[in-house]
Design a protein around this motif. Sequence first.
Motif, PDB file in Angstrom:
ATOM      1  N   ASP A 171       0.744  -1.134  -0.026  1.00  0.00           N
ATOM      2  CA  ASP A 171      -0.272   0.005   0.121  1.00  0.00           C
ATOM      3  C   ASP A 171       0.786   1.274   0.123  1.00  0.00           C
ATOM      4  O   ASP A 171       0.195   2.500  -0.198  1.00  0.00           O
ATOM      5  N   LYS A 192      -6.010   8.775   9.230  1.00  0.00           N
ATOM      6  CA  LYS A 192      -5.690   8.140   8.194  1.00  0.00           C
ATOM      7  C   LYS A 192      -4.425   8.498   7.593  1.00  0.00           C
ATOM      8  O   LYS A 192      -3.790   9.462   7.928  1.00  0.00           O
ATOM      9  N   LYS A 216      -3.274   5.093  -1.973  1.00  0.00           N
ATOM     10  CA  LYS A 216      -4.469   5.004  -1.495  1.00  0.00           C
ATOM     11  C   LYS A 216      -4.637   5.540  -0.231  1.00  0.00           C
ATOM     12  O   LYS A 216      -3.501   5.934   0.221  1.00  0.00           O
ATOM     13  N   VAL A 221      -5.536   4.885   3.742  1.00  0.00           N
ATOM     14  CA  VAL A 221      -5.679   3.896   4.776  1.00  0.00           C
ATOM     15  C   VAL A 221      -6.137   4.282   6.236  1.00  0.00           C
ATOM     16  O   VAL A 221      -5.517   5.077   6.528  1.00  0.00           O
ATOM     17  N   ARG A 254      -5.838  -1.627  11.551  1.00  0.00           N
ATOM     18  CA  ARG A 254      -6.052  -0.821  10.395  1.00  0.00           C
ATOM     19  C   ARG A 254      -7.603  -1.301   9.870  1.00  0.00           C
ATOM     20  O   ARG A 254      -8.019  -2.474  10.229  1.00  0.00           O
ATOM     21  N   GLN A 266     -11.065  -1.717   7.788  1.00  0.00           N
ATOM     22  CA  GLN A 266     -11.196  -2.354   6.499  1.00  0.00           C
ATOM     23  C   GLN A 266     -11.053  -1.395   5.352  1.00  0.00           C
ATOM     24  O   GLN A 266     -11.728  -0.069   5.445  1.00  0.00           O
ATOM     25  N   ASP A 267     -10.700  -1.718   4.314  1.00  0.00           N
ATOM     26  CA  ASP A 267     -10.743  -0.940   3.070  1.00  0.00           C
ATOM     27  C   ASP A 267     -12.019  -0.310   2.748  1.00  0.00           C
ATOM     28  O   ASP A 267     -12.066   0.712   1.971  1.00  0.00           O
ATOM     29  N   THR A 278     -14.907   4.472   4.791  1.00  0.00           N
ATOM     30  CA  THR A 278     -14.636   5.588   3.800  1.00  0.00           C
ATOM     31  C   THR A 278     -14.549   7.089   4.554  1.00  0.00           C
ATOM     32  O   THR A 278     -14.673   7.050   5.755  1.00  0.00           O
TER      33      THR A 278
END
Length: 102
Positions: free
Chosen positions: A32, A58, A64, A66, A77, A79-80, A83
């Motif tokens: 990542d 974040k 990306k 994260v 961490r 989950q992807d 939002t």
Amino acid sequence: MEKAEKLSGDKLKEVKEILANTAVAELEEGEDLVDLAYTKVEFGYIYLREGKYESLFKVITGKKIVFFAAQRGSLMRLQDAFTEGQFQDMIEQMKAFHGDWI
């Protein structure tokens, strides 16, 4: 439940550095993170409760965004599927509950 405590000054800076460095180190182990030079960390909130740091933040990489949460002494961490909208909503909820100092 013990009330959240505000962190300030050098202690706040120290805790942010520890959390950010731990999260970035985790990202370096995966795919990542492309280049540390393009990495940025933004904290939504951070405070101390019952002797443990609680935070939502974040890490923005070249690939990306994260999201991470620190709770009860553990860094997780998220989950992807988490939002930016959820990030902002959680910050607002925490401010409403604890005050705008978070």
